[in-house]
Design an enzyme around this catalytic site. Structure first.
Site, PDB file in Angstrom:
ATOM      1  N   LEU A  10      44.905  70.414  95.975  1.00  0.00           N
ATOM      2  CA  LEU A  10      45.595  71.676  95.777  1.00  0.00           C
ATOM      3  C   LEU A  10      46.681  71.872  96.817  1.00  0.00           C
ATOM      4  O   LEU A  10      47.820  72.254  96.495  1.00  0.00           O
ATOM      5  CB  LEU A  10      44.598  72.837  95.839  1.00  0.00           C
ATOM      6  CG  LEU A  10      45.198  74.246  95.819  1.00  0.00           C
ATOM      7  CD1 LEU A  10      45.916  74.504  94.499  1.00  0.00           C
ATOM      8  CD2 LEU A  10      44.115  75.297  96.054  1.00  0.00           C
ATOM      9  N   SER A  68      32.532  68.652 104.242  1.00  0.00           N
ATOM     10  CA  SER A  68      33.526  69.444 104.973  1.00  0.00           C
ATOM     11  C   SER A  68      32.945  70.681 105.646  1.00  0.00           C
ATOM     12  O   SER A  68      33.684  71.459 106.235  1.00  0.00           O
ATOM     13  CB  SER A  68      34.654  69.869 104.024  1.00  0.00           C
ATOM     14  OG  SER A  68      34.144  70.661 102.967  1.00  0.00           O
ATOM     15  N   GLU A 106      54.004 108.291 101.078  1.00  0.00           N
ATOM     16  CA  GLU A 106      54.635 109.598 101.270  1.00  0.00           C
ATOM     17  C   GLU A 106      53.883 110.686 100.512  1.00  0.00           C
ATOM     18  O   GLU A 106      53.683 111.792 101.024  1.00  0.00           O
ATOM     19  CB  GLU A 106      56.099 109.553 100.792  1.00  0.00           C
ATOM     20  CG  GLU A 106      56.967 108.539 101.521  1.00  0.00           C
ATOM     21  CD  GLU A 106      57.057 107.208 100.794  1.00  0.00           C
ATOM     22  OE1 GLU A 106      58.148 106.633 100.778  1.00  0.00           O
ATOM     23  OE2 GLU A 106      56.020 106.751 100.248  1.00  0.00           O
ATOM     24  N   ARG A 133      32.919  88.301 103.939  1.00  0.00           N
ATOM     25  CA  ARG A 133      31.635  88.567 104.564  1.00  0.00           C
ATOM     26  C   ARG A 133      31.822  89.064 105.988  1.00  0.00           C
ATOM     27  O   ARG A 133      31.276  88.524 106.946  1.00  0.00           O
ATOM     28  CB  ARG A 133      30.755  87.306 104.530  1.00  0.00           C
ATOM     29  CG  ARG A 133      30.431  86.875 103.110  1.00  0.00           C
ATOM     30  CD  ARG A 133      29.379  85.780 103.033  1.00  0.00           C
ATOM     31  NE  ARG A 133      29.822  84.517 103.600  1.00  0.00           N
ATOM     32  CZ  ARG A 133      30.550  83.621 102.945  1.00  0.00           C
ATOM     33  NH1 ARG A 133      30.971  83.875 101.710  1.00  0.00           N
ATOM     34  NH2 ARG A 133      30.871  82.487 103.522  1.00  0.00           N
ATOM     35  N   CYS A 138      60.852 105.620  97.238  1.00  0.00           N
ATOM     36  CA  CYS A 138      61.261 105.227  95.890  1.00  0.00           C
ATOM     37  C   CYS A 138      62.062 106.350  95.230  1.00  0.00           C
ATOM     38  O   CYS A 138      61.835 107.533  95.469  1.00  0.00           O
ATOM     39  CB  CYS A 138      60.057 104.850  95.043  1.00  0.00           C
ATOM     40  SG  CYS A 138      58.846 106.163  94.791  1.00  0.00           S
ATOM     41  N   GLU A 183      42.973  78.015  99.635  1.00  0.00           N
ATOM     42  CA  GLU A 183      42.036  77.482 100.611  1.00  0.00           C
ATOM     43  C   GLU A 183      41.686  76.013 100.400  1.00  0.00           C
ATOM     44  O   GLU A 183      40.613  75.558 100.780  1.00  0.00           O
ATOM     45  CB  GLU A 183      40.764  78.334 100.625  1.00  0.00           C
ATOM     46  CG  GLU A 183      40.969  79.748 101.129  1.00  0.00           C
ATOM     47  CD  GLU A 183      39.685  80.372 101.630  1.00  0.00           C
ATOM     48  OE1 GLU A 183      38.656  79.687 101.681  1.00  0.00           O
ATOM     49  OE2 GLU A 183      39.720  81.562 101.984  1.00  0.00           O
ATOM     50  N   ALA A 203      37.974  66.656 105.602  1.00  0.00           N
ATOM     51  CA  ALA A 203      36.604  66.339 105.215  1.00  0.00           C
ATOM     52  C   ALA A 203      36.264  64.947 105.727  1.00  0.00           C
ATOM     53  O   ALA A 203      37.149  64.145 106.064  1.00  0.00           O
ATOM     54  CB  ALA A 203      36.433  66.390 103.689  1.00  0.00           C
ATOM     55  N   TRP A 218      30.576  72.150 108.573  1.00  0.00           N
ATOM     56  CA  TRP A 218      31.743  72.992 108.814  1.00  0.00           C
ATOM     57  C   TRP A 218      32.640  72.269 109.813  1.00  0.00           C
ATOM     58  O   TRP A 218      32.155  71.754 110.820  1.00  0.00           O
ATOM     59  CB  TRP A 218      31.352  74.349 109.385  1.00  0.00           C
ATOM     60  CG  TRP A 218      30.503  75.160 108.465  1.00  0.00           C
ATOM     61  CD1 TRP A 218      29.153  75.321 108.491  1.00  0.00           C
ATOM     62  CD2 TRP A 218      30.980  75.941 107.384  1.00  0.00           C
ATOM     63  NE1 TRP A 218      28.748  76.171 107.500  1.00  0.00           N
ATOM     64  CE2 TRP A 218      29.854  76.571 106.795  1.00  0.00           C
ATOM     65  CE3 TRP A 218      32.242  76.197 106.848  1.00  0.00           C
ATOM     66  CZ2 TRP A 218      29.956  77.418 105.702  1.00  0.00           C
ATOM     67  CZ3 TRP A 218      32.343  77.038 105.770  1.00  0.00           C
ATOM     68  CH2 TRP A 218      31.215  77.645 105.201  1.00  0.00           C
ATOM     69  N   LEU A 224      33.575  82.398  98.243  1.00  0.00           N
ATOM     70  CA  LEU A 224      34.926  82.951  98.112  1.00  0.00           C
ATOM     71  C   LEU A 224      34.941  84.474  98.121  1.00  0.00           C
ATOM     72  O   LEU A 224      35.703  85.107  97.387  1.00  0.00           O
ATOM     73  CB  LEU A 224      35.609  82.416  96.843  1.00  0.00           C
ATOM     74  CG  LEU A 224      35.728  80.885  96.775  1.00  0.00           C
ATOM     75  CD1 LEU A 224      36.303  80.452  95.438  1.00  0.00           C
ATOM     76  CD2 LEU A 224      36.569  80.351  97.915  1.00  0.00           C
TER      77      LEU A 224
END
Length: 313
Positions: A250, A161, A46, A200, A67, A245, A155, A163, A197
């Site tokens: 993970l 892994s 705003e 690109r 706000c 990722e 993988a 691609w 990471l």
């Protein structure tokens, strides 16, 4: 409101812990000005739209309730709209921040401004998913990205892994990076693949987010942060959107901790019989696996496809 939503999308991944908001000022059928939350969270949408615009008598279309609280970083947007003399404010979603929640709309109405709310609210909340998750669950919104073969492998058995997916799918993943505040990988992925990471995509190279690794070790390459555990990730209050990722360790730990809000499943038409995407995610009964994930849009990125799922909470 559609134009305001499009403007809000420009700020996704750029506004820190602030919500990415869009604003359009219209008078007598003509667009007077546009604004969206700028990098770092200020100025607000705003405030940007009102700069230099004669908004007296105009209608403001805003994707989030203006706000109502004062901040050292800038004025309250509800006050700015009142001072500018707008006649009407159309809002998509109300602000869950307790400092504003409903107070912005009430202040506008008390000043004699006509107020409408709930216009395309679901779309606005989706754009601001990180902000809404942080306010509701006191943690960032987490997307888990997995690139898998038809048999669910991330993988080869050897660990190779690169691609699994093709260039179109990888370009889409870079767009997802550009819309995140933080990219997170596991220690094993960092060691095995040494991934860059970054973003690109032509024109978006400056949108590289924070890079972090799930690791208890503090000694990491320059520019990479350590996140000790899923609980430490959940405690981050400086980011809205996290893109995890992989790899498998993970991914499994985040699913087991029930921290994943959105799944991005990049599926390649190959069979490799390798390492599986998930294991040990804490399910003890098959029935508990049902009713957790809502299917979303599917994108054809031939030869691959992207499936999206949202955690039902």
């Amino acid at each position: 409101m559609g134009a305001a939503l499009a403007l809000a999308s420009r700020g996704v991944g750029r506004t820190g812990c602030n919500p990415p908001v869009g604003c359009v000022l219209v008078k007598e059928g003509q667009v007077l000005a546009r604004g969206w939350t700028q990098a770092g969270g200020r100025p607000h949408a705003e405030e940007m739209a009102l700069q230099g615009a004669n908004a007296a008598g105009a209608t403001a279309y805003v994707t989030l309730e203006p706000c109502a609280h004062q901040s050292p970083r800038g004025p309250a947007c509800a006050d700015g709209l009142i001072a500018a003399g707008v006649a009407r404010v159309v809002v998509a979603a109300t602000d869950p921040d307790p400092r504003t929640n409903g107070a912005g709309l009430a202040r506008l109405a008390a000043a004699g401004i006509a107020v409408s709310q709930g216009v395309r609210a679901d779309e606005a909340r989706a754009i601001m998913a990180g902000f809404f998750t942080r306010l509701a669950l006191s943690r960032p919104h987490i997307t888990l990205k997995l690139a898998v073969s038809l048999d669910g492998s991330v993988a080869m058995a050897s660990g190779q892994s690169r691609w699994i997916t093709g260039p179109r799918a990888r370009a889409h993943a870079h767009l997802e990076r550009a819309r995140a505040d933080m990219i997170l990988v596991g220690r094993g992925t960092l060691v095995a693949d040494n991934p860059r990471l970054d973003v690109r995509l032509p024109g978006l190279e400056d949108r590289a987010p924070i890079v972090a690794v799930m690791s208890r070790e503090a000694a990491l390459p320059d520019g990479i942060e350590a996140v000790a555990s899923p609980a430490a990730l959940a405690a981050r209050d400086d980011v809205n959107l996290v893109l995890a990722e992989g790899g498998a360790g993970l991914a499994s730990s985040l699913i087991a901790a029930d921290l994943v809000d959105r799944l991005l499943l990049y599926r390649a038409p190959i069979l490799i019989g390798g390492q599986q995407a998930l294991s040990g995610i804490g399910l003890s009964d098959l029935a508990a696996a049902h009713g957790r994930w809502q299917p979303g849009p599917v994108y054809d990125l031939a030869p691959d496809r992207v499936e999206t799922y949202t955690r039902i909470r």
